[in-house]
Design an enzyme around this catalytic site. Structure first.
Site, PDB file in Angstrom:
ATOM      1  CG  ASP A 109     -22.222 -12.337 -18.850  1.00 28.67           C
ATOM      2  OD1 ASP A 109     -23.026 -13.236 -18.532  1.00 28.67           O
ATOM      3  OD2 ASP A 109     -22.527 -11.111 -18.093  1.00 28.67           O
ATOM      4  CB  SER A 123     -25.232 -11.060 -11.549  1.00 29.75           C
ATOM      5  OG  SER A 123     -25.895 -12.112 -12.284  1.00 29.75           O
ATOM      6  CG  HIS A 129     -21.892 -13.610 -14.927  1.00 32.30           C
ATOM      7  ND1 HIS A 129     -22.902 -12.516 -15.419  1.00 32.30           N
ATOM      8  CD2 HIS A 129     -22.391 -13.789 -13.722  1.00 32.30           C
ATOM      9  CE1 HIS A 129     -23.592 -12.383 -14.686  1.00 32.30           C
ATOM     10  NE2 HIS A 129     -23.433 -13.075 -13.623  1.00 32.30           N
TER      11      HIS A 129
END
Length: 342
Positions: A272, A170, A302
């Protein structure tokens, strides 16, 4: 569930505070209207100002916490410098989920992990997180001997810094990219021992002013929502910058990559909201002639890989192991060819 072998050497986990030579931060921006009254006059910082890419004189600053984890196997271990996720604003290297992730990397990948506890926004905005990552590489490069740091010396003995992977998930993957970008662009010693063998971008956090399809379809997805990512960019980017800033937009982030920029694996989840930005990142790397591959995990949300109970999480670990082994062999074969040529 993953099974753990019982005949492996114990995993060593060391929490330490690295005495870094820190890059100085620019002074905070003056309120609007105060600049004309300031003596001497201060030039406002522009959103696309690139001064942070020019070398600056480091100064001794407060230590940066980090977690070092490895297993003593009697052979040099590839090094993974890992940056945790959290939108630049949340979590830490000591967070339970990231401590577990890094321990899992050590167990499953046979690597030595440096998990960086970088500064967080909004108190510390761009480029503080990138500076912290670069400073950690400089610390590892220096091989500093800290008084009383016996375990730290053991880490340096176990770690093969000439086989270093930059990794993150991320926002951490965004940091990993920009640290590799700056290191390969010249912000490193002329005779650096650290060689970047690869970049692991796990569901990297990129964005832009336009709305891509995955942001619209999955605006209220689990873990990540579009409203939340908008706020995170606002809290991280310089005042006045848009999401098309080079830190956020993948096409701008992939510009001006040095010749030694490492091979990249981009790992993407089907569900995601950031998926389409991650695809843009991959395509931008390929358009600029960089070695990159992409792996998509069906049905994955995610941060899916942080849940070892999920089958896709175990598959991702195997894919990561394959990438590290392949690039390690490539580096070793390349060194052998160079030695023969000499």
């Amino acid at each position: 569930m993953e099974n753990e072998a019982t005949d492996l050497p114990p995993l060593i986990s060391l929490g330490c505070r690295l005495p870094l030579q820190r890059h100085p931060q620019p002074p905070p921006a003056l309120p609007r209207g105060a600049q004309d009254r300031a003596q001497p006059q201060t030039r406002p910082r522009r959103p696309h100002d690139r001064h942070h890419h020019r070398p600056r004189s480091p100064t001794l600053g407060p230590p940066l916490p980090a977690r070092l984890q490895w297993r003593c196997r009697g052979t040099a271990l590839p090094v993974v410098v890992f940056f945790h996720g959290g939108g630049f604003a949340f979590l830490s290297a000591a967070s339970l989920e990231y401590d577990a992730v890094c321990r899992r990397f050590c167990r499953k990948l046979s690597v030595a992990v440096v998990s960086v506890n970088y500064r967080l926004s909004p108190e510390h905005r761009f480029p503080a997180q990138y500076d912290d990552g670069l400073d950690v590489l400089h610390f590892l490069e220096s091989n500093v001997d800290i008084p009383g740091g016996g375990l730290l010396r053991e880490f340096f003995e176990a770690a093969d810094l000439s086989n270093c992977f930059i990794a993150g998930d991320s926002a951490g993957a965004n940091i990993a990219h920009h640290v590799a970008r700056r290191w390969s662009a010249g912000e490193r010693p002329s005779e650096a021992r650290i060689r970047l063998s690869g970049l692991v971008a796990i569901q990297p956090f990129f964005g832009g002013e336009e709305r891509v399809d995955s942001e619209i379809r999955l605006a209220h997805g689990p873990v990540v929502t579009t409203d939340r990512t908008d706020w995170l960019w606002k809290a991280f980017l310089p005042d006045g910058a848009t999401r098309d800033h080079e830190a956020a937009n993948p096409e701008a982030a992939a510009a001006e990559l040095g010749e030694s920029f490492p091979p990249v694996v981009v790992m993407v989840g089907e569900f995601d909201p950031l998926r389409d930005w991650q695809l843009k990142y991959f395509r931008s790397l390929r358009l600029r002639g960089k070695k990159a591959e992409i792996i998509e995990y069906a049905g994955a949300i995610h941060a899916f890989y942080a849940f070892p109970e999920l089958k896709s999480s175990a598959v991702m670990i195997e894919d990561l192991r394959s990438f590290i082994l392949r690039e390690t062999c490539r580096r070793q074969n390349g060194s052998a060819v160079d030695a023969v040529a000499q």
